[in-house]
Motif scaffolding. Structure first.
Motif, short mmCIF file in Angstrom:
data_model
loop_
_atom_site.label_atom_id
_atom_site.label_comp_id
_atom_site.label_asym_id
_atom_site.label_seq_id
_atom_site.Cartn_x
_atom_site.Cartn_y
_atom_site.Cartn_z
N SER A 18 -6.86 -9.88 -4.93
CA SER A 18 -7.92 -9.47 -3.98
C SER A 18 -7.18 -9.23 -2.55
CB SER A 18 -8.95 -10.59 -3.60
OG SER A 18 -8.28 -11.74 -2.99
N ALA A 19 -6.05 -9.63 -2.36
CA ALA A 19 -5.18 -9.53 -0.98
C ALA A 19 -4.55 -8.05 -1.25
CB ALA A 19 -4.12 -10.72 -0.85
N THR A 34 -7.07 -1.03 0.91
CA THR A 34 -8.38 -0.62 1.29
C THR A 34 -7.93 -0.34 3.11
OG1 THR A 34 -9.35 -2.55 1.59
CG2 THR A 34 -9.73 -1.34 -0.40
N ASN A 35 -7.14 -1.49 3.65
CA ASN A 35 -7.00 -1.44 5.02
C ASN A 35 -6.08 -0.09 5.48
OD1 ASN A 35 -8.36 -3.61 5.53
ND2 ASN A 35 -6.52 -4.95 5.43
N LYS A 87 -8.49 2.93 5.14
CA LYS A 87 -9.29 3.04 6.43
C LYS A 87 -8.34 3.25 7.64
CE LYS A 87 -12.83 -0.28 5.14
NZ LYS A 87 -13.33 -1.67 5.29
N LYS A 111 -5.50 -5.71 -2.95
CA LYS A 111 -6.68 -4.65 -2.91
C LYS A 111 -7.02 -4.33 -1.43
CE LYS A 111 -11.38 -3.46 -4.04
NZ LYS A 111 -12.44 -3.95 -4.86
N ARG A 112 -7.13 -5.71 -0.63
CA ARG A 112 -7.49 -5.68 0.76
C ARG A 112 -6.26 -4.77 1.63
NH1 ARG A 112 -11.75 -5.19 2.64
NH2 ARG A 112 -12.04 -6.36 4.73
N VAL A 113 -4.93 -4.93 1.17
CA VAL A 113 -3.97 -4.20 1.84
C VAL A 113 -4.17 -2.62 1.58
CG1 VAL A 113 -1.47 -3.45 1.82
CG2 VAL A 113 -2.06 -5.84 1.67
#
Length: 87
Positions: A6-7, A13-14, A17, A9-11
């Motif tokens: 999940s981390a 998506t960030n 964005k 994926k977060r990187v």
């Protein structure tokens, strides 16, 4: 680099964005600059450039890239300069 899925994926998506924010902010700055140049040159498309800049400023404010009052202030100052030429 994170190990947790999940981390990771977060990187990703960030980063996406961030790239979108940079593109939106750049387009906003370009539109404002084009409006300023059109107003300074007293060209006939100054009003169209002002409308385009206002749209870009509002989109940036709605996305949270700039404060809504900053967007309103920039729009007001551009409109004031345009109306000063017409007077």
């Amino acid at each position: 680099m994170p190990n947790i899925k999940s981390a990771i994926k977060r990187v990703k998506t960030n980063e996406q964005k961030r790239a979108n924010n940079i593109a939106t902010k750049s387009a906003m700055r370009t539109a404002v600059k084009n409006a300023e140049v059109a107003i300074a040159n007293n060209s006939e498309n100054a009003k169209d450039a002002l409308i385009a800049a206002s749209v870009k400023l509002n989109k940036a404010a709605n996305k949270g890239l700039i404060h809504k009052n900053a967007a309103a202030r920039k729009q007001s100052r551009l409109a004031k300069r345009l109306n000063g030429l017409n007077a």
